[in-house]
Design an enzyme around this catalytic site. Structure first.
Site, PDB file in Angstrom:
ATOM      1  N   LYS A 192       0.852  -1.188   0.000  1.00 43.40           N
ATOM      2  CA  LYS A 192       0.000   0.000   0.000  1.00 43.40           C
ATOM      3  C   LYS A 192       0.885   1.234   0.000  1.00 43.40           C
ATOM      4  O   LYS A 192       1.624   1.492   0.947  1.00 43.40           O
ATOM      5  CB  LYS A 192      -0.910   0.000   1.227  1.00 43.40           C
ATOM      6  CG  LYS A 192      -1.846   1.187   1.266  1.00 43.40           C
ATOM      7  CD  LYS A 192      -2.866   1.053   2.360  1.00 43.40           C
ATOM      8  CE  LYS A 192      -3.720   2.303   2.455  1.00 43.40           C
ATOM      9  NZ  LYS A 192      -4.664   2.230   3.560  1.00 43.40           N
ATOM     10  N   LYS A 245      -2.104  -1.786  -3.947  1.00 40.78           N
ATOM     11  CA  LYS A 245      -2.956  -0.608  -3.952  1.00 40.78           C
ATOM     12  C   LYS A 245      -2.120   0.650  -4.016  1.00 40.78           C
ATOM     13  O   LYS A 245      -1.163   0.736  -3.240  1.00 40.78           O
ATOM     14  CB  LYS A 245      -3.778  -0.651  -2.664  1.00 40.78           C
ATOM     15  CG  LYS A 245      -4.578   0.558  -2.362  1.00 40.78           C
ATOM     16  CD  LYS A 245      -5.226   0.345  -1.038  1.00 40.78           C
ATOM     17  CE  LYS A 245      -5.921   1.625  -0.647  1.00 40.78           C
ATOM     18  NZ  LYS A 245      -6.490   1.520   0.656  1.00 40.78           N
TER      19      LYS A 245
HETATM   20  C1  PBG Z   1      -7.428   3.024   5.043  1.00 40.68           C
HETATM   21  C2  PBG Z   1      -7.784   2.970   3.599  1.00 40.68           C
HETATM   22  C3  PBG Z   1      -7.623   3.976   2.627  1.00 40.68           C
HETATM   23  C4  PBG Z   1      -8.136   3.453   1.439  1.00 40.68           C
HETATM   24  C5  PBG Z   1      -8.597   2.174   1.699  1.00 40.68           C
HETATM   25  N1  PBG Z   1      -8.353   1.890   3.033  1.00 40.68           N
HETATM   26  C6  PBG Z   1      -7.156   5.362   2.743  1.00 40.68           C
HETATM   27  C7  PBG Z   1      -5.837   5.738   3.264  1.00 40.68           C
HETATM   28  O1  PBG Z   1      -4.931   4.926   3.490  1.00 40.68           O
HETATM   29  O2  PBG Z   1      -5.692   6.941   3.467  1.00 40.68           O
HETATM   30  C8  PBG Z   1      -8.197   4.171   0.120  1.00 40.68           C
HETATM   31  C9  PBG Z   1      -9.142   3.597  -0.889  1.00 40.68           C
HETATM   32  C10 PBG Z   1      -9.446   4.495  -2.029  1.00 40.68           C
HETATM   33  O3  PBG Z   1      -8.821   5.551  -2.223  1.00 40.68           O
HETATM   34  O4  PBG Z   1     -10.360   4.143  -2.799  1.00 40.68           O
HETATM   35  N2  PBG Z   1      -8.489   2.574   5.834  1.00 40.68           N
END
Ligand code: PBG
Length: 320
Positions: A192, A245
């Site tokens: 991520k 992601k």
């Molecule tokens: C954290 C989380 C995020 C997303 C999914 N889970 C945001 C972040 O890390 O700030 C982003 C998903 C998206 O942008 O569609 N709970």
């Protein structure tokens, strides 16, 4: 071999099927009507009723799964609503299971940023000291473990830790097993990135950090080898599936992970990827439907077995 539709179909290397997609949904406590998300046209913060309908609709067109993000009415320093058995996320998970049984794979996003008043993904150290205002890894793991158990108890088939704490998969696996949830699977957001593409999501999930950023725990977009290390660690700790992601800016990473591991690999087409296409299409600059299909097909071609996408229900209906 490109002369006719039938010929192209016969020789296609990649296919996108309804069951390859997972629909992310937002459930907000204390609203009477679904609330549109301005930066994500067509996406809403659901009420419990509208969410049940959306889940039934997704199941009816063959979507593979659904992933739930809860927005509680009350937030605090430690994200107390995340593991509350009566918390909005737990209620929503139970509602979806009641509605769809085992037809959809029901996933719970597991993080604290939607539940904390400071918007960070974990427990913060006191301000002023040596680690002033930083997310503390190990105290956060205890909160994730408790949240995983609450989500499993509410009916989640899969918990999906997205906070990027070290050791989170191991801590969650141990807690689930100790509580008897031996069959609850873990889909790790192993890879991520600290990405600007999460912007619209932070409006939808109301989880933007009030100060600072997440660069101390989310990955640097400059790195790819690091992703393989993250994936290896998570699998060793018990991850059943791994995720990359965002998706479109990281297709090379999806490919490398898919080549490396022997567990299912997912990719998250995040809010910013969705918003870019919707905005350009609204201006008449892109053919919306073709662009959506091209991005999803490319994510599959890069090696993702399943794709989290806000277009899941719509696309499943179209391609079925
Ligand atoms: C954290 C989380 C995020 C997303 C999914 N889970 C945001 C972040 O890390 O700030 C982003 C998903 C998206 O942008 O569609 N709970």
């Amino acid at each position: 071999m490109r002369t006719t539709v039938a010929m192209r179909r016969l020789t296609a290397e990649t296919e996108l099927r309804p069951r390859d997609m997972v629909l992310p949904v937002f459930i907000k406590e204390g609203i009477a009507e679904p609330q549109p998300v301005s930066s994500m046209p067509g996406v809403v913060q659901h009420t419990r009723d509208s969410l049940r309908k959306a889940a039934a609709e997704a199941a009816a067109v063959g979507v593979g799964g659904i992933i739930v993000f809860g927005i509680p009415a009350v937030k605090d320093e430690r994200g107390g609503q995340a593991d509350d058995p009566d918390g909005i996320s737990q209620r929503a998970l139970a509602d979806i299971r009641a509605e769809t049984g085992d037809e959809l794979v029901v996933m719970a996003d597991l993080c604290l940023c939607e539940y904390t008043d400071h918007g960070h993904c974990g427990i913060l150290s006191p301000r002023g000291g040596q680690h002033s205002g930083e997310v503390l890894n190990d105290p956060t793991l205890e909160r994730y473990a408790a949240t995983a158990v609450a989500q499993a108890r509410a009916g989640a088939h899969v918990v999906a830790p997205s906070g990027m704490m070290d050791g989170q998969v191991g801590a969650i696996r141990a807690a689930l097993d100790a509580a008897g949830f031996i069959d609850t699977a873990i889909c790790a957001y192993s890879v991520k990135y600290a990405s600007a593409f999460y912007g619209p999501f932070r409006e939808a999930a109301e989880g933007a950090p009030r100060f600072g950023d997440r660069a101390t725990h989310q990955q640097d977009p400059a790195n790819a080898n690091e992703s393989l290390r993250e994936v290896e660690l998570d699998i060793a700790e018990g991850a059943d599936m791994v995720m990359v992601k965002p998706a479109l800016a990281y297709l090379d990473v999806i490919r490398r992970v898919a080549d490396e591991v022997r567990v299912p690999v997912g990719a998250y087409q995040v809010s910013g990827e969705f918003a870019m296409v919707e905005a350009a299409a609204a201006n008449g600059w892109l053919d919306r439907d073709k662009t959506i299909m091209e991005t999803l097909t490319s994510i599959r071609r890069a090696g993702a077995g399943f794709v989290l996408t806000y277009w899941a229900t719509e696309v499943a209906r179209r391609i079925r």
